[in-house]
Design an enzyme around this catalytic site. Structure first.
Site, PDB file in Angstrom:
ATOM      1  N   CYS A  33      19.950   2.018  49.243  1.00  0.00           N
ATOM      2  CA  CYS A  33      20.488   2.330  48.721  1.00  0.00           C
ATOM      3  C   CYS A  33      21.218   3.738  48.471  1.00  0.00           C
ATOM      4  CB  CYS A  33      20.256   1.460  47.359  1.00  0.00           C
ATOM      5  SG  CYS A  33      20.954   2.276  45.849  1.00  0.00           S
ATOM      6  N   TYR A  83     -20.383   8.507  12.625  1.00  0.00           N
ATOM      7  CA  TYR A  83     -20.595  10.135  12.149  1.00  0.00           C
ATOM      8  C   TYR A  83     -20.594  10.347  10.620  1.00  0.00           C
ATOM      9  CZ  TYR A  83     -16.673   7.121   9.873  1.00  0.00           C
ATOM     10  OH  TYR A  83     -15.842   6.126   8.992  1.00  0.00           O
ATOM     11  N   GLU A 114     -14.905  17.583  12.977  1.00  0.00           N
ATOM     12  CA  GLU A 114     -14.815  16.281  13.743  1.00  0.00           C
ATOM     13  C   GLU A 114     -13.568  15.623  13.954  1.00  0.00           C
ATOM     14  OE1 GLU A 114     -17.459  13.576  11.704  1.00  0.00           O
ATOM     15  OE2 GLU A 114     -18.560  15.113  11.183  1.00  0.00           O
ATOM     16  N   ASP A 154      -9.201   6.699  15.627  1.00  0.00           N
ATOM     17  CA  ASP A 154      -8.400   6.184  15.043  1.00  0.00           C
ATOM     18  C   ASP A 154      -9.028   4.812  15.378  1.00  0.00           C
ATOM     19  OD1 ASP A 154      -6.254   5.542  13.978  1.00  0.00           O
ATOM     20  OD2 ASP A 154      -5.196   5.686  15.061  1.00  0.00           O
ATOM     21  N   LYS A 160      -4.187  15.770   9.694  1.00  0.00           N
ATOM     22  CA  LYS A 160      -3.131  14.510  10.289  1.00  0.00           C
ATOM     23  C   LYS A 160      -2.611  14.942  11.579  1.00  0.00           C
ATOM     24  CE  LYS A 160      -4.661  10.523   8.893  1.00  0.00           C
ATOM     25  NZ  LYS A 160      -2.682   9.264   7.927  1.00  0.00           N
ATOM     26  N   ASP A 193       2.928   4.897   9.784  1.00  0.00           N
ATOM     27  CA  ASP A 193       1.934   5.189   9.420  1.00  0.00           C
ATOM     28  C   ASP A 193       1.927   6.640   8.537  1.00  0.00           C
ATOM     29  OD1 ASP A 193      -0.167   3.397  10.332  1.00  0.00           O
ATOM     30  OD2 ASP A 193      -0.539   4.883  11.857  1.00  0.00           O
ATOM     31  N   CYS A 247      17.196  -3.805  43.757  1.00  0.00           N
ATOM     32  CA  CYS A 247      18.649  -3.429  44.638  1.00  0.00           C
ATOM     33  C   CYS A 247      17.707  -3.533  45.951  1.00  0.00           C
ATOM     34  CB  CYS A 247      18.458  -1.858  44.313  1.00  0.00           C
ATOM     35  SG  CYS A 247      19.973  -1.751  46.032  1.00  0.00           S
ATOM     36  N   LYS A 294     -10.760  13.147  14.148  1.00  0.00           N
ATOM     37  CA  LYS A 294     -10.692  11.638  13.394  1.00  0.00           C
ATOM     38  C   LYS A 294     -10.981  10.444  14.298  1.00  0.00           C
ATOM     39  CE  LYS A 294      -8.608   9.802   8.774  1.00  0.00           C
ATOM     40  NZ  LYS A 294      -8.018   8.449   9.735  1.00  0.00           N
ATOM     41  N   ARG A 323     -15.324  -1.507   6.433  1.00  0.00           N
ATOM     42  CA  ARG A 323     -14.855  -1.232   5.233  1.00  0.00           C
ATOM     43  C   ARG A 323     -14.317  -1.598   3.925  1.00  0.00           C
ATOM     44  NH1 ARG A 323     -11.454   4.322   3.476  1.00  0.00           N
ATOM     45  NH2 ARG A 323      -9.997   3.137   4.631  1.00  0.00           N
ATOM     46  N   CYS A 360      23.550  -4.442  42.194  1.00  0.00           N
ATOM     47  CA  CYS A 360      23.124  -1.992  41.528  1.00  0.00           C
ATOM     48  C   CYS A 360      24.181  -1.657  41.066  1.00  0.00           C
ATOM     49  CB  CYS A 360      22.385  -2.140  42.996  1.00  0.00           C
ATOM     50  SG  CYS A 360      22.228  -0.027  43.074  1.00  0.00           S
ATOM     51  N   LYS A 419     -15.542  18.740   6.701  1.00  0.00           N
ATOM     52  CA  LYS A 419     -16.317  17.911   5.837  1.00  0.00           C
ATOM     53  C   LYS A 419     -16.798  18.941   5.323  1.00  0.00           C
ATOM     54  CE  LYS A 419     -16.551  13.307   8.222  1.00  0.00           C
ATOM     55  NZ  LYS A 419     -17.241  12.648   9.116  1.00  0.00           N
ATOM     56  N   CYS A 455      25.415   1.355  44.287  1.00  0.00           N
ATOM     57  CA  CYS A 455      25.182   0.598  45.405  1.00  0.00           C
ATOM     58  C   CYS A 455      26.359  -0.695  45.416  1.00  0.00           C
ATOM     59  CB  CYS A 455      24.968   1.019  46.544  1.00  0.00           C
ATOM     60  SG  CYS A 455      23.942  -0.603  47.099  1.00  0.00           S
TER      61      CYS A 455
HETATM   62  S1  IVH Z   1     -15.810  10.498   7.434  1.00  0.00           S
HETATM   63  C1  IVH Z   1     -16.041  10.191   2.732  1.00  0.00           C
HETATM   64  N1  IVH Z   1     -15.904  11.135  10.135  1.00  0.00           N
HETATM   65  O1  IVH Z   1     -10.870   7.478   8.806  1.00  0.00           O
HETATM   66  C2  IVH Z   1     -16.005  10.041   4.257  1.00  0.00           C
HETATM   67  N2  IVH Z   1     -14.482   9.247   8.830  1.00  0.00           N
HETATM   68  O2  IVH Z   1     -10.160   7.962   5.692  1.00  0.00           O
HETATM   69  C3  IVH Z   1     -15.329   9.940   4.786  1.00  0.00           C
HETATM   70  N3  IVH Z   1     -12.692   8.533  10.286  1.00  0.00           N
HETATM   71  O3  IVH Z   1     -11.667   4.919   8.489  1.00  0.00           O
HETATM   72  C4  IVH Z   1     -15.193   9.101   5.971  1.00  0.00           C
HETATM   73  N4  IVH Z   1     -13.217   9.382  12.220  1.00  0.00           N
HETATM   74  O4  IVH Z   1     -13.426   5.655   9.076  1.00  0.00           O
HETATM   75  C5  IVH Z   1     -15.500   9.788   8.652  1.00  0.00           C
HETATM   76  N5  IVH Z   1     -15.417  11.668  11.807  1.00  0.00           N
HETATM   77  C6  IVH Z   1     -14.763  11.410  10.542  1.00  0.00           C
HETATM   78  C7  IVH Z   1     -14.406   9.991  11.645  1.00  0.00           C
HETATM   79  C8  IVH Z   1     -14.083   9.100   9.933  1.00  0.00           C
HETATM   80  C9  IVH Z   1     -12.257   8.320  12.139  1.00  0.00           C
HETATM   81  C10 IVH Z   1     -12.123   7.126   9.768  1.00  0.00           C
HETATM   82  C11 IVH Z   1     -12.513   6.659   8.354  1.00  0.00           C
HETATM   83  C12 IVH Z   1     -11.622   5.863   7.770  1.00  0.00           C
HETATM   84  C13 IVH Z   1     -11.038   7.215   7.552  1.00  0.00           C
HETATM   85  C14 IVH Z   1     -10.770   8.156   6.041  1.00  0.00           C
END
Ligand code: IVH
Length: 641
Positions: free
Chosen positions: A401, A196, A81, A85, A284, A3, A396, A83, A104, A378, A260, A381
């Site tokens: 030992c 969310y 909030e 995964d 990130k 990633d 072992c 994020k 999505r 081992c 946000k 020993c």
């Molecule tokens: S808001 C325009 N809130 O992160 C706003 N996204 O690129 C769009 N994600 O895959 C998303 N936690 O699914 C928002 N608390 C959160 C989130 C969240 C995870 C993910 C979302 C998307 C990526 C955003």
């Protein structure tokens, strides 16, 4: 690719496209969101595009984001909030009933996976009506489907038992489950959900993102409790920093913080730029994965005689730390993942956890490399190594030992166990090499004459060490139990057992059923304890510890008190006491403190920034107390501090 590498290349591409717009192609990755929908599910047309987010990688970039937002108009408040995964999905409710759900996809069209999403228990099939004025005529909820780390581990353990390849991470396992053709397979994977955002909405008016989260919670969606309304970008930055260090406390993976603009009208005015909204950004966390060369595989012998393969790596920076070694678990792991000396490998470092080699980067394996084989003797020993059929670990066979003894001594003296300052790696090795300590009990038979034989130890060291050994005799049953290194009996289980049985004698005499009645003690632990006490050598060692004056009882538990019979779980930071102090007060009042919330928990005491335990308490309707309420129960009042 990882990633982190993807993010880096993506940014480079975006910067280039900004500088040379004439070079942008229509199929550039910057022009699309996520994966294109596959053919096997019906298309799910999004009512409004599901946008993705631009990234910020440090405080400076968060401030730049804030600068852009404020330039476009006035004061701003943000909602920060976690994020999550997982996998983004959309859910449509008409008159309170779940009608459709989809992935999505490319942001415009996803896949209709309604049948699969219905199997996710935390996704409401009907909206709650008791906490809101009216049910919206139509509501689209957006959120993240994810897999708990604990569920992920169970799934992988089962896959390994069944001879299937384990999933690389919870996200992959979740994504695969959502896109199963058979919903029963989705159901088996125990997915979870956090909402969310509110997309399309009819019949209710919303003013802010904070209000949207409230509406979602009140209509019955799980909303992550770790959210904060921030008046300034400094608050946002503080929140990001806090969670970057606390991420491992959660039972689900997060890879950052989503920031946000709170006010929806302001969001509208800011609009979006291409695929990213201008009103939100994703902070990130630092990458915890890197590639490097596997130079060698070194074998160490653990305290139960297991041969542990360790990766010797070309040093590499991961998340600000230089990593030189990583675990390879066992021979089976090396074989299943086809890891060979000389490979370029991917290494992950998750918080405090020991770095782990995930696997080789096969496209970089240029020449033939030999498969790895565990030694038959081992390395410490020289005794025969047993590779039991169907077991992942090689062992072992020599119970005496020296490596096993050193490890046991080191563990026994460690902080979480008997906490004998002065017996660390080096001293443990010296004591065993000189034959002064052949088993744990010998520690308590050491005297000044014996210790004088240890090289480079002066009179002062000897005096201190003997004093520390003496003090450790009174640590009590729980610490002693955890120091013995009985399989599956770590410090938490040791505490539960000590609380329940009160003395080594009682524990030793306990039947398996009695052990199993202790909350938190399962069959594995019970069996392991029985096996430990069944060994004559172990019983002799315990007897010797007793004769040498080591306390074998738990410190007296209060028999009365206002909290007798009540079970507590603590989470978050309390304003006026540490968690340890709170636990001690509860125990003194006759209560019990456990690590995880269940139906049997009577109260959860939550402070600032609680973890997932608070959410669990709310889900199970367990009463939640703050410090003041706890003090009322205890009958004590805050002292001045
Ligand atoms: S808001 C325009 N809130 O992160 C706003 N996204 O690129 C769009 N994600 O895959 C998303 N936690 O699914 C928002 N608390 C959160 C989130 C969240 C995870 C993910 C979302 C998307 C990526 C955003």
């Amino acid at each position: 690719m990882s990633d982190a590498e993807y993010d880096q290349l993506f940014r480079e591409l975006r910067d280039l496209e900004e500088r040379y717009p004439e070079l942008v192609t229509s199929d550039s990755p910057t022009r699309r969101v996520g994966e294109a929908a596959s053919e096997k599910f019906a298309p799910y047309a999004h009512l409004s595009p599901m946008l993705s987010l631009a990234n910020a990688f440090d405080a400076g970039e968060l401030r730049a984001f804030d600068g852009r937002v404020r330039k476009a108009g006035g004061a701003v408040a943000y909602v920060a909030e976690l994020k999550i995964d997982g996998l983004a999905i959309s859910l449509q409710y008409r008159n309170g009933t779940l009608e459709r759900g989809g992935t999505r996809g490319d942001g415009v069209t996803g896949e209709d996976v309604t049948a699969n999403l219905r199997t996710v228990r935390s996704i409401p099939l009907r909206l709650r009506t008791d906490r809101v004025a009216g049910v919206p005529a139509f509501l689209e909820a957006r959120g993240e489907v994810y897999l708990r780390k604990s569920d992920f581990e169970k799934i992988n353990a089962r896959r390994e038992r069944e001879g299937l390849a384990p999933f690389a991470n919870p996200r992959n396992a979740a994504a695969g489950a959502v896109r199963q053709l058979d919903p029963r397979l989705t159901a088996e994977r125990k997915l979870s959900f956090f909402a969310y955002a509110v997309g399309e909405l009819k019949g209710v008016a919303l003013k802010s993102q904070w209000g949207a989260l409230e509406l979602l919670r009140e209509t019955g969606f799980p909303v992550n409790p770790n959210i904060r309304r921030c008046a300034t970008i400094d608050d946002v930055i503080a929140f990001c920093g806090e969670w970057e260090s606390k991420r491992d406390d959660l039972d689900y993976e997060i890879d950052g913080v989503v920031v946000k603009v709170d006010d929806l009208a302001q969001q509208e005015r800011l609009g979006s730029a291409g695929r990213d909204p201008r009103w939100a950004t994703a902070y990130k966390f630092r990458a915890r994965e890197a590639r490097t060369k596997l130079v060698d595989i070194a074998i160490t012998v653990g305290r139960t005689g297991t041969l542990n393969p360790n990766a010797v790596l070309e040093p590499v920076q991961i998340g600000g730390v230089t990593v030189r070694n990583a675990t390879l678990h066992n021979a089976e792991y090396i074989r299943n993942n086809d890891i060979r000396i000389g490979d370029v490998v991917t290494v992950v470092r998750a918080g405090d956890v020991i770095p782990r080699v995930v696997g080789p980067v096969l496209e970089l394996r240029k020449k033939k490399l030999a498969e790895f084989a565990m030694p038959d003797a081992c390395p410490v020993c020289g005794a025969d190594v047993d590779h039991p059929e169907g077991e992942a670990m090689s062992r072992c066979t020599n119970a005496a030992c020296p490596a096993q003894v050193v490890e046991r001594v080191r563990h026994f003296a460690s902080r979480g166990a008997m906490d004998i300052e002065g017996i660390g790696d080096v001293m443990a090795a010296q004591l065993t090499e000189l034959g002064l300590v052949k088993n744990i009990a010998d520690i308590y038979a050491l005297d000044a004459r014996a210790l004088e034989r240890v090289p480079r130890t002066g009179e002062k060291t000897v005096t201190n060490l003997l004093r520390n050994i003496e003090t450790s005799k009174q640590r009590g049953l729980a610490r002693l139990l955890s120091g013995l290194g009985i399989r599956f009996v770590g410090s938490q289980n040791a505490q539960l057992l000590a609380d329940e049985f009160g003395s080594m004698e009682a524990l030793q005499a306990a039947e398996e059923e009695a052990l199993l009645r202790v909350e938190g003690v399962g069959a594995e632990i019970a069996q392991s304890l029985r096996l430990f006490f069944a060994q004559r050598a172990n019983r002799a060692m315990l007897e010797r510890l007793r004769t040498l004056g080591v306390a074998m009882d738990a410190p007296r538990r209060s028999r009365g008190g206002p909290l007798i019979g009540k079970t507590f779980v603590l989470t978050g930071t309390l304003p006026g006491m540490t968690r340890e102090e709170a636990a001690a007060l509860i125990q003194q009042a006759g209560g019990k403190v456990t690590g995880s919330v269940s139906k049997r928990t009577d109260y959860v005491v939550a402070g600032a920034d609680p973890g997932s335990k608070l959410a669990k308490a709310e889900a199970l309707d367990v009463p939640v107390l703050d410090e003041a309420a706890l003090r009322r129960l205890l009958g004590t009042f805050p002292t001045d501090r």
